[in-house]
Design a protein around this motif. Structure first.
Motif, short mmCIF file in Angstrom:
data_model
loop_
_atom_site.label_atom_id
_atom_site.label_comp_id
_atom_site.label_asym_id
_atom_site.label_seq_id
_atom_site.Cartn_x
_atom_site.Cartn_y
_atom_site.Cartn_z
N GLN A 91 11.75 -13.66 -5.87
CA GLN A 91 11.14 -12.45 -5.31
C GLN A 91 11.22 -11.23 -6.22
N ILE A 92 11.70 -11.41 -7.45
CA ILE A 92 11.84 -10.29 -8.39
C ILE A 92 11.30 -10.71 -9.74
N MET A 93 10.57 -9.82 -10.39
CA MET A 93 10.19 -10.01 -11.79
C MET A 93 10.46 -8.72 -12.54
N ALA A 94 11.16 -8.84 -13.67
CA ALA A 94 11.38 -7.69 -14.53
C ALA A 94 10.08 -7.29 -15.21
N LEU A 95 9.91 -6.00 -15.41
CA LEU A 95 8.68 -5.48 -16.00
C LEU A 95 8.99 -4.70 -17.27
N GLN A 202 -2.71 -5.83 0.98
CA GLN A 202 -1.37 -5.67 0.46
C GLN A 202 -1.10 -4.20 0.13
N ILE A 203 0.16 -3.82 0.25
CA ILE A 203 0.61 -2.47 -0.10
C ILE A 203 1.38 -2.55 -1.41
N PHE A 204 0.94 -1.77 -2.39
CA PHE A 204 1.65 -1.64 -3.65
C PHE A 204 2.39 -0.30 -3.61
N ALA A 205 3.69 -0.36 -3.38
CA ALA A 205 4.50 0.85 -3.20
C ALA A 205 5.12 1.25 -4.53
N ASP A 206 4.58 2.30 -5.13
CA ASP A 206 5.08 2.85 -6.39
C ASP A 206 6.20 3.82 -6.02
N GLU A 233 4.78 -11.19 2.00
CA GLU A 233 3.78 -10.96 0.96
C GLU A 233 3.04 -9.63 1.14
N ARG A 234 3.29 -8.95 2.25
CA ARG A 234 2.49 -7.78 2.58
C ARG A 234 2.79 -6.58 1.67
N VAL A 235 4.03 -6.45 1.24
CA VAL A 235 4.47 -5.26 0.49
C VAL A 235 5.09 -5.68 -0.83
N LEU A 236 4.64 -5.03 -1.91
CA LEU A 236 5.30 -5.15 -3.21
C LEU A 236 5.83 -3.77 -3.58
N ILE A 237 7.06 -3.72 -4.07
CA ILE A 237 7.64 -2.45 -4.50
C ILE A 237 7.80 -2.45 -6.01
N PHE A 238 7.62 -1.29 -6.61
CA PHE A 238 7.70 -1.12 -8.06
C PHE A 238 8.70 -0.01 -8.36
N HIS A 239 9.70 -0.33 -9.18
CA HIS A 239 10.75 0.63 -9.52
C HIS A 239 10.99 0.61 -11.02
N SER A 240 11.70 1.63 -11.48
CA SER A 240 11.85 1.83 -12.92
C SER A 240 13.16 2.54 -13.21
N LEU A 241 13.67 2.34 -14.43
CA LEU A 241 14.82 3.09 -14.91
C LEU A 241 14.41 4.39 -15.60
N ALA A 256 9.17 -6.31 -6.85
CA ALA A 256 9.77 -7.23 -5.89
C ALA A 256 8.80 -7.39 -4.72
N GLY A 257 8.73 -8.61 -4.21
CA GLY A 257 7.82 -8.88 -3.10
C GLY A 257 7.94 -10.33 -2.66
#
Length: 393
Positions: A91-95, A202-206, A233-241, A256-257
């Protein structure tokens, strides 16, 4: 040779437009750059040691999806921050920075048609420009949804016609919002997830600014979706350092999603991505596991929020941001204000219209400037006082 037409009429990117507006004129004083959201606080001093200790990893190809250690650290952070258990392996992929993920997720997940029609990608307006280009790249129709004072500076997707929502495949949401600093609360997320379930998108939550807040940690989309029992599968979240840890140059983020969404994004990454080198993944894992530097970072921004409130609090229409590190200042004309500031004082800000799209002859950013509070406190104070004296006296 014939090139794709869909990219030929893209609006100019914000930074070339800004250079064309300002750089043909001499600055009116010592330059204070308050345009780009590039954090200037110190990152943890031990990061360079972690990279050095793991330098042998430069001799190996990094894993496409992220090392087990990095994904495990991210899963641990999601659990601590949002109280949600996610499977690190599926459920996680590094970007390589969240911009890559926000773009490639659309490439991997947007269908060619929906209900036999051209798909729609929803984006707030103003917006981070990768949302628009992702929509155009997958040959979807980008629909720009006003995020204005009247809507609490967050897009009101439910106000759209049903025929638009029934064609929608992806809705981008930025919370805390860039540029306005508005935060989606639990009610907002719950209503949006219900809307997405009803119309099957789908929701892409930045959520890249989620750790820069004043008093209360913003609710996360995955937190609310999990509590609702929504389709994973409905929500993907995007986070960053980049913002959380003042490490924009590390280029480390994650998505993550649901397992199927992550599998599809990983498959595209196999062919078209650039995973983070192993020594940098080791550093990122250590940074996701540490909160002390994040607390200190937040304290420094809180001081600058207070400065802004004190210096600009009497400006008509001033709105103190809930989170993030931008001010969204109302002015009669954003371009004219930015040019006046530059020519008269040397302070450099971004016209709000450069972050927005004209819709029916209206640009929701035209009457604003965006001011980044990333410089050291003394420079920030000087810049804010100069803005007040130049534009609002």
């Amino acid at each position: 040779m014939k090139f794709p037409e869909r990219f030929s009429n893209l609006p100019a990117h914000a930074w070339p437009r800004l250079r064309a507006l300002l750089d043909v004129h001499a600055p009116g004083g010592d330059v204070i750059n308050m345009t780009i959201g590039e954090p200037k606080h110190s990152f943890p001093a031990w990061v360079t040691q972690v990279i050095s200790d793991n330098a042998a990893g430069f001799n190996s190809y990094p894993p496409n999806e992220g090392s087990d250690a990095l994904r495990g650290a991210i899963a641990g952070w999601i659990k601590r921050r949002y109280g949600v258990d996610v499977d690190a392996a599926s459920q996680i992929m590094a970007l390589n920075g969240t911009r890559e993920g926000l773009y490639n997720a659309a490439m991997a997940l947007c269908p060619e048609t929906k209900n036999g029609q051209q798909p729609v990608v929803l984006t707030p307006n103003p917006f981070y420009q990768v949302y628009m280009v992702a929509a155009i790249s997958v040959q979807a129709e980008p629909v720009y949804v006003p995020a204005t004072r009247e809507t609490g500076h967050l897009p009101d997707f439910a106000a759209l016609p049903a025929e638009i929502l029934d064609r929608t495949t992806i809705a981008y949401v930025c919370s805390p919002a860039n540029p306005q600093g508005a935060v989606a609360d639990e009610t907002y997320w719950r209503r949006l997830i219900e809307l997405a379930e009803k119309h099957d998108f789908q929701i892409f939550a930045d959520e890249c600014y989620s750790e820069i807040y004043r008093d209360t940690a913003p609710k996360g989309a995955i937190e609310v979706a999990s509590a609702m029992g929504a389709d994973p599968e409905r929500v993907l979240i995007f986070h960053s350092l980049s913002k959380r840890s003042n490490l924009p140059g590390l280029r480390s983020g994650f998505v993550a999603g649901g397992p199927e969404s992550i599998r599809r994004i990983q498959q595209l990454r196999n062919y078209a991505g650039a995973p983070l080198p192993l020594p940098l993944q080791a550093a990122a894992a250590a940074v996701w596991a540490d909160e002390d530097h994040v607390i200190e970072n937040r304290r420094l921004y809180a001081e600058k929020f207070d400065l802004a409130d004190r210096i600009l609090g009497n400006v008509a229409g001033y709105r103190s941001p809930e989170a993030g590190f931008f001010l969204w200042l109302p002015v009669p004309d954003g371009e004219a204000a930015a040019l006046k500031l530059w020519q008269d004082t040397g302070v450099r800000v971004l016209p709000g219209s450069y972050l927005s799209q004209d819709v029916h002859g209206e640009n929701p950013g035209a009457g604003y400037i965006r001011v980044a509070l990333v410089a050291p406190k003394e420079d920030t104070q000087r810049g804010l006082e100069t803005i007040r004296d130049c534009l609002f006296q």
